[in-house]
Write a protein that holds these residues in place. Structure first.
Motif, PDB file in Angstrom:
ATOM      1  N   VAL A  26       0.858  -1.185   0.000  1.00 47.47           N
ATOM      2  CA  VAL A  26       0.000   0.000   0.000  1.00 47.47           C
ATOM      3  C   VAL A  26       0.893   1.233   0.000  1.00 47.47           C
ATOM      4  N   ASP A  27       0.731   2.066  -1.015  1.00 46.92           N
ATOM      5  CA  ASP A  27       1.555   3.269  -1.111  1.00 46.92           C
ATOM      6  C   ASP A  27       0.786   4.340  -1.887  1.00 46.92           C
ATOM      7  N   PHE A  28       0.383   5.389  -1.188  1.00 49.86           N
ATOM      8  CA  PHE A  28      -0.361   6.490  -1.791  1.00 49.86           C
ATOM      9  C   PHE A  28       0.445   7.771  -1.670  1.00 49.86           C
ATOM     10  N   SER A  29       0.434   8.565  -2.729  1.00 52.68           N
ATOM     11  CA  SER A  29       1.217   9.804  -2.738  1.00 52.68           C
ATOM     12  C   SER A  29       0.567  10.915  -1.914  1.00 52.68           C
ATOM     13  N   GLN A  30      -0.652  10.707  -1.409  1.00 50.51           N
ATOM     14  CA  GLN A  30      -1.312  11.720  -0.594  1.00 50.51           C
ATOM     15  C   GLN A  30      -0.669  11.867   0.777  1.00 50.51           C
ATOM     16  N   GLY A  31       0.214  10.981   1.134  1.00 47.18           N
ATOM     17  CA  GLY A  31       0.917  11.096   2.402  1.00 47.18           C
ATOM     18  C   GLY A  31       0.713   9.899   3.309  1.00 47.18           C
ATOM     19  N   ILE A  32       1.478   9.869   4.388  1.00 44.68           N
ATOM     20  CA  ILE A  32       1.470   8.742   5.325  1.00 44.68           C
ATOM     21  C   ILE A  32       0.137   8.597   6.038  1.00 44.68           C
ATOM     22  N   GLU A  33      -0.527   9.709   6.341  1.00 43.06           N
ATOM     23  CA  GLU A  33      -1.817   9.634   7.034  1.00 43.06           C
ATOM     24  C   GLU A  33      -2.856   8.939   6.163  1.00 43.06           C
ATOM     25  N   TYR A  34      -2.889   9.301   4.886  1.00 45.02           N
ATOM     26  CA  TYR A  34      -3.848   8.678   3.967  1.00 45.02           C
ATOM     27  C   TYR A  34      -3.512   7.203   3.769  1.00 45.02           C
ATOM     28  N   THR A  35      -2.228   6.900   3.607  1.00 43.12           N
ATOM     29  CA  THR A  35      -1.802   5.506   3.456  1.00 43.12           C
ATOM     30  C   THR A  35      -2.190   4.697   4.691  1.00 43.12           C
ATOM     31  N   ASP A  36      -1.994   5.254   5.884  1.00 46.81           N
ATOM     32  CA  ASP A  36      -2.379   4.566   7.120  1.00 46.81           C
ATOM     33  C   ASP A  36      -3.890   4.357   7.190  1.00 46.81           C
ATOM     34  N   TYR A  37      -4.652   5.330   6.706  1.00 42.10           N
ATOM     35  CA  TYR A  37      -6.122   5.195   6.665  1.00 42.10           C
ATOM     36  C   TYR A  37      -6.507   3.997   5.798  1.00 42.10           C
ATOM     37  N   ILE A  38      -5.897   3.874   4.629  1.00 39.88           N
ATOM     38  CA  ILE A  38      -6.194   2.753   3.731  1.00 39.88           C
ATOM     39  C   ILE A  38      -5.779   1.435   4.385  1.00 39.88           C
ATOM     40  N   LYS A  59       7.758 -10.374  -3.324  1.00 37.88           N
ATOM     41  CA  LYS A  59       6.666 -11.239  -2.893  1.00 37.88           C
ATOM     42  C   LYS A  59       5.291 -10.564  -2.983  1.00 37.88           C
ATOM     43  N   THR A  60       5.250  -9.316  -3.401  1.00 35.94           N
ATOM     44  CA  THR A  60       3.989  -8.575  -3.467  1.00 35.94           C
ATOM     45  C   THR A  60       3.064  -9.195  -4.500  1.00 35.94           C
ATOM     46  N   ASP A  61       1.830  -9.492  -4.072  1.00 33.80           N
ATOM     47  CA  ASP A  61       0.815 -10.036  -4.972  1.00 33.80           C
ATOM     48  C   ASP A  61      -0.056  -8.931  -5.572  1.00 33.80           C
ATOM     49  N   ILE A  62      -0.380  -7.934  -4.743  1.00 32.72           N
ATOM     50  CA  ILE A  62      -1.260  -6.844  -5.171  1.00 32.72           C
ATOM     51  C   ILE A  62      -0.623  -5.526  -4.741  1.00 32.72           C
ATOM     52  N   TYR A  63      -0.593  -4.588  -5.647  1.00 30.64           N
ATOM     53  CA  TYR A  63      -0.074  -3.247  -5.350  1.00 30.64           C
ATOM     54  C   TYR A  63      -1.260  -2.293  -5.356  1.00 30.64           C
ATOM     55  N   LEU A  64      -1.513  -1.665  -4.213  1.00 29.95           N
ATOM     56  CA  LEU A  64      -2.633  -0.744  -4.038  1.00 29.95           C
ATOM     57  C   LEU A  64      -2.072   0.670  -3.957  1.00 29.95           C
ATOM     58  N   THR A  65      -2.443   1.528  -4.909  1.00 30.24           N
ATOM     59  CA  THR A  65      -1.838   2.844  -5.026  1.00 30.24           C
ATOM     60  C   THR A  65      -2.780   3.802  -5.739  1.00 30.24           C
ATOM     61  N   ASN A  66      -2.333   5.034  -5.892  1.00 30.97           N
ATOM     62  CA  ASN A  66      -3.111   5.992  -6.677  1.00 30.97           C
ATOM     63  C   ASN A  66      -2.391   6.339  -7.984  1.00 30.97           C
ATOM     64  N   ASN A  67      -1.219   5.773  -8.210  1.00 31.12           N
ATOM     65  CA  ASN A  67      -0.450   6.003  -9.435  1.00 31.12           C
ATOM     66  C   ASN A  67      -0.088   4.672 -10.071  1.00 31.12           C
ATOM     67  N   PHE A  68      -0.535   4.451 -11.294  1.00 30.09           N
ATOM     68  CA  PHE A  68      -0.236   3.208 -11.993  1.00 30.09           C
ATOM     69  C   PHE A  68       1.265   3.069 -12.210  1.00 30.09           C
ATOM     70  N   ASP A  69       1.799   1.882 -11.935  1.00 33.87           N
ATOM     71  CA  ASP A  69       3.214   1.595 -12.121  1.00 33.87           C
ATOM     72  C   ASP A  69       3.349   0.530 -13.214  1.00 33.87           C
ATOM     73  N   PRO A  70       3.768   0.923 -14.418  1.00 39.92           N
ATOM     74  CA  PRO A  70       3.849  -0.047 -15.515  1.00 39.92           C
ATOM     75  C   PRO A  70       4.928  -1.119 -15.314  1.00 39.92           C
ATOM     76  N   THR A  71       5.834  -0.922 -14.365  1.00 37.39           N
ATOM     77  CA  THR A  71       6.882  -1.917 -14.135  1.00 37.39           C
ATOM     78  C   THR A  71       6.424  -3.044 -13.214  1.00 37.39           C
ATOM     79  N   PHE A  72       5.322  -2.830 -12.487  1.00 38.86           N
ATOM     80  CA  PHE A  72       4.815  -3.867 -11.575  1.00 38.86           C
ATOM     81  C   PHE A  72       4.011  -4.869 -12.393  1.00 38.86           C
ATOM     82  N   LYS A  73       4.365  -6.128 -12.315  1.00 39.97           N
ATOM     83  CA  LYS A  73       3.782  -7.146 -13.192  1.00 39.97           C
ATOM     84  C   LYS A  73       2.626  -7.938 -12.579  1.00 39.97           C
TER      85      LYS A  73
END
Length: 110
Positions: A26-38, A59-73
């Protein structure tokens, strides 16, 4: 008869089916507070046997974010707004699909 059937089924299910975790970064660019909320919202899904990570790792199965990362498979969920009920339902369904896909890759031992 019910218990005999139940124990027969349990003996055929690999032990990893109960212990495998779906790892979610879980990684959101809105900041640590928003990431902690999620993350707190995700902790409500503890019965799905998930592990919440701060950063993407091999080992990450799912990446939850607000910015698409084309390198994550693997599976990636992009929320550009606070999650609605339907977003949480879709994430739960994805977790179950990932877990089922992991178990289909396991050899069946009889």
């Amino acid at each position: 008869m019910y218990y005999s059937y139940l124990f027969t089924i349990f003996s055929e299910i690999p032990a990893t089916a109960f212990s495998d975790q779906v790892r979610i970064a879980v990684d959101f660019s809105q900041g640590i507070e928003y990431t902690d909320y999620i993350k707190k919202k995700l902790e409500e899904m503890a019965l799905l046997n998930i592990q919440i990570d701060r950063f993407v790792n091999p080992k990450t199965d799912i990446y939850l974010t607000n910015n698409f990362d084309p390198t994550f498979k693997n599976d990636q969920v992009v929320w550009d707004h606070p999650p609605l009920t339907k977003d949480m339902v879709n994430l739960r369904e994805l977790i179950v699909r990932v877990k089922n896909a992991k178990h289909k890759k396991l050899p069946i031992i009889i």
